[in-house]
Design an enzyme around this catalytic site. Structure first.
Site, PDB file in Angstrom:
ATOM      1  N   GLY A  21       0.778  -1.245   0.000  1.00  0.00           N
ATOM      2  CA  GLY A  21       0.000   0.000   0.000  1.00  0.00           C
ATOM      3  C   GLY A  21       0.801   1.282   0.000  1.00  0.00           C
ATOM      4  O   GLY A  21       0.304   2.320  -0.440  1.00  0.00           O
TER       5      GLY A  21
ATOM      6  N   ASP B 110       0.949   3.166   4.741  1.00  0.00           N
ATOM      7  CA  ASP B 110      -0.124   3.867   4.024  1.00  0.00           C
ATOM      8  C   ASP B 110      -1.208   4.352   4.991  1.00  0.00           C
ATOM      9  O   ASP B 110      -1.539   5.528   5.021  1.00  0.00           O
ATOM     10  CB  ASP B 110      -0.711   2.993   2.898  1.00  0.00           C
ATOM     11  CG  ASP B 110      -1.214   1.632   3.381  1.00  0.00           C
ATOM     12  OD1 ASP B 110      -1.000   1.283   4.563  1.00  0.00           O
ATOM     13  OD2 ASP B 110      -1.818   0.896   2.577  1.00  0.00           O
TER      14      ASP B 110
ATOM     15  N   ASP C 132      -4.655   1.909  10.969  1.00  0.00           N
ATOM     16  CA  ASP C 132      -6.071   1.634  11.230  1.00  0.00           C
ATOM     17  C   ASP C 132      -6.173   1.126  12.680  1.00  0.00           C
ATOM     18  O   ASP C 132      -6.175   1.924  13.608  1.00  0.00           O
ATOM     19  CB  ASP C 132      -6.513   0.607  10.183  1.00  0.00           C
ATOM     20  CG  ASP C 132      -7.987   0.309  10.192  1.00  0.00           C
ATOM     21  OD1 ASP C 132      -8.788   1.179  10.530  1.00  0.00           O
ATOM     22  OD2 ASP C 132      -8.370  -0.832   9.864  1.00  0.00           O
TER      23      ASP C 132
ATOM     24  N   LYS D  17      -6.507   6.617  10.952  1.00  0.00           N
ATOM     25  CA  LYS D  17      -7.913   6.495  11.377  1.00  0.00           C
ATOM     26  C   LYS D  17      -7.927   6.300  12.883  1.00  0.00           C
ATOM     27  O   LYS D  17      -8.038   5.161  13.369  1.00  0.00           O
ATOM     28  CB  LYS D  17      -8.547   5.257  10.728  1.00  0.00           C
ATOM     29  CG  LYS D  17      -8.727   5.292   9.240  1.00  0.00           C
ATOM     30  CD  LYS D  17      -9.567   4.078   8.839  1.00  0.00           C
ATOM     31  CE  LYS D  17      -9.319   3.615   7.459  1.00  0.00           C
ATOM     32  NZ  LYS D  17      -9.933   2.308   7.164  1.00  0.00           N
TER      33      LYS D  17
HETATM   34  P1  5GP Z   1      -3.915  -1.996  10.882  1.00  0.00           P
HETATM   35  O1  5GP Z   1      -2.979  -3.115  11.232  1.00  0.00           O
HETATM   36  O2  5GP Z   1      -3.451  -0.644  11.381  1.00  0.00           O
HETATM   37  O3  5GP Z   1      -5.340  -2.284  11.283  1.00  0.00           O
HETATM   38  O4  5GP Z   1      -4.022  -1.957   9.325  1.00  0.00           O
HETATM   39  C1  5GP Z   1      -3.065  -1.443   8.541  1.00  0.00           C
HETATM   40  C2  5GP Z   1      -3.228  -1.923   7.128  1.00  0.00           C
HETATM   41  O5  5GP Z   1      -4.571  -2.270   6.818  1.00  0.00           O
HETATM   42  C3  5GP Z   1      -2.889  -0.800   6.194  1.00  0.00           C
HETATM   43  O6  5GP Z   1      -1.522  -0.816   5.895  1.00  0.00           O
HETATM   44  C4  5GP Z   1      -3.723  -1.126   4.988  1.00  0.00           C
HETATM   45  O7  5GP Z   1      -3.027  -2.015   4.163  1.00  0.00           O
HETATM   46  C5  5GP Z   1      -4.929  -1.829   5.548  1.00  0.00           C
HETATM   47  N1  5GP Z   1      -6.043  -0.884   5.637  1.00  0.00           N
HETATM   48  C6  5GP Z   1      -6.472  -0.189   6.715  1.00  0.00           C
HETATM   49  N2  5GP Z   1      -7.498   0.604   6.407  1.00  0.00           N
HETATM   50  C7  5GP Z   1      -7.733   0.425   5.089  1.00  0.00           C
HETATM   51  C8  5GP Z   1      -8.650   1.004   4.150  1.00  0.00           C
HETATM   52  O8  5GP Z   1      -9.491   1.875   4.456  1.00  0.00           O
HETATM   53  N3  5GP Z   1      -8.549   0.568   2.865  1.00  0.00           N
HETATM   54  C9  5GP Z   1      -7.651  -0.371   2.477  1.00  0.00           C
HETATM   55  N4  5GP Z   1      -7.659  -0.730   1.212  1.00  0.00           N
HETATM   56  N5  5GP Z   1      -6.766  -0.928   3.314  1.00  0.00           N
HETATM   57  C10 5GP Z   1      -6.807  -0.530   4.603  1.00  0.00           C
END
Ligand code: 5GP
Length: 180
Positions: free
Chosen positions: A46, A102, A105, A133
């Site tokens: 990403g 990227d 989340d 986010k």
């Molecule tokens: P986390 O481990 O912080 O929950 O997620 C991180 C990863 O989840 C990001 O690097 C991304 O690849 C994916 N991700 C999180 N939110 C989104 C979103 O709104 N759209 C997409 N396509 N991928 C997301």
């Protein structure tokens, strides 16, 4: 392929992204002024467009390396279990390391990667995320630099995919499902 039809509502324009990256690059240059040791580590896939634009704005000597973690697959749900699919090529001991993500989340991905890279004795370890986010956070983590804070929406574009599509959009858009 995504199962359901959807449209993409523009959230952040290509112009706004470029302007924000220019601002961030100045802050990063100030932080790392004088270093010969910077390694910029992109989290695949990403961040590939973000890291490409970011390093071209940086007036610093940089090396670039990549880590790939397991992703959502074709789903839209985050997973607490993070696996390393591809590790760094280079040694980061005593290096200044800037991890480029990227989207933060839940924060589990960044937290896992920082734990792993931190165990390799870098001189310092900092992070930049294009999108944040905060309302979704589960892990206690915040990137040192953030491009844009966004609400809890599923976004695509500028390197970020939905089921491997839409990475090539020059802007960030929000996925909205339609009935037909
Ligand atoms: P986390 O481990 O912080 O929950 O997620 C991180 C990863 O989840 C990001 O690097 C991304 O690849 C994916 N991700 C999180 N939110 C989104 C979103 O709104 N759209 C997409 N396509 N991928 C997301």
């Amino acid at each position: 392929m995504p199962q359901q039809k959807y449209v993409i509502d523009k959230l952040i324009s290509a112009k706004s992204i470029a302007a924000r990256i220019e601002e961030l690059s100045h802050e990063i240059e100030r932080e790392y002024a004088g270093t010969q040791k910077l390694v910029v580590v992109g989290l695949l896939r990403g961040s590939f467009i973000f890291i490409a634009d970011l390093v071209r704005e940086l007036d610093l000597p940089v090396e670039v390396d990549f880590v790939e973690t397991s992703s959502y697959g074709n789903s839209m749900e985050s997973s607490r279990e993070v696996r390393i699919l591809k590790d760094l090529r280079g040694d980061i001991e005593r290096r200044d390391v800037l991890v480029v993500e990227d989207i933060v989340d839940t924060g589990h991905t960044l937290s896992h990667v920082l734990h792993l890279l931190g165990s390799r004795r870098p001189h310092n370890l900092r992070t930049i995320a294009l999108l944040d986010k905060p309302s979704r956070r589960e892990a206690d983590i915040r990137a040192d630099w953030i491009g844009f804070e966004i609400p809890d929406a599923f976004v695509v574009g500028y390197g970020i995919d939905y089921a491997q599509r839409d990475r090539n959009l020059p802007y960030i858009g929000k996925v909205r499902f339609t009935d037909d």
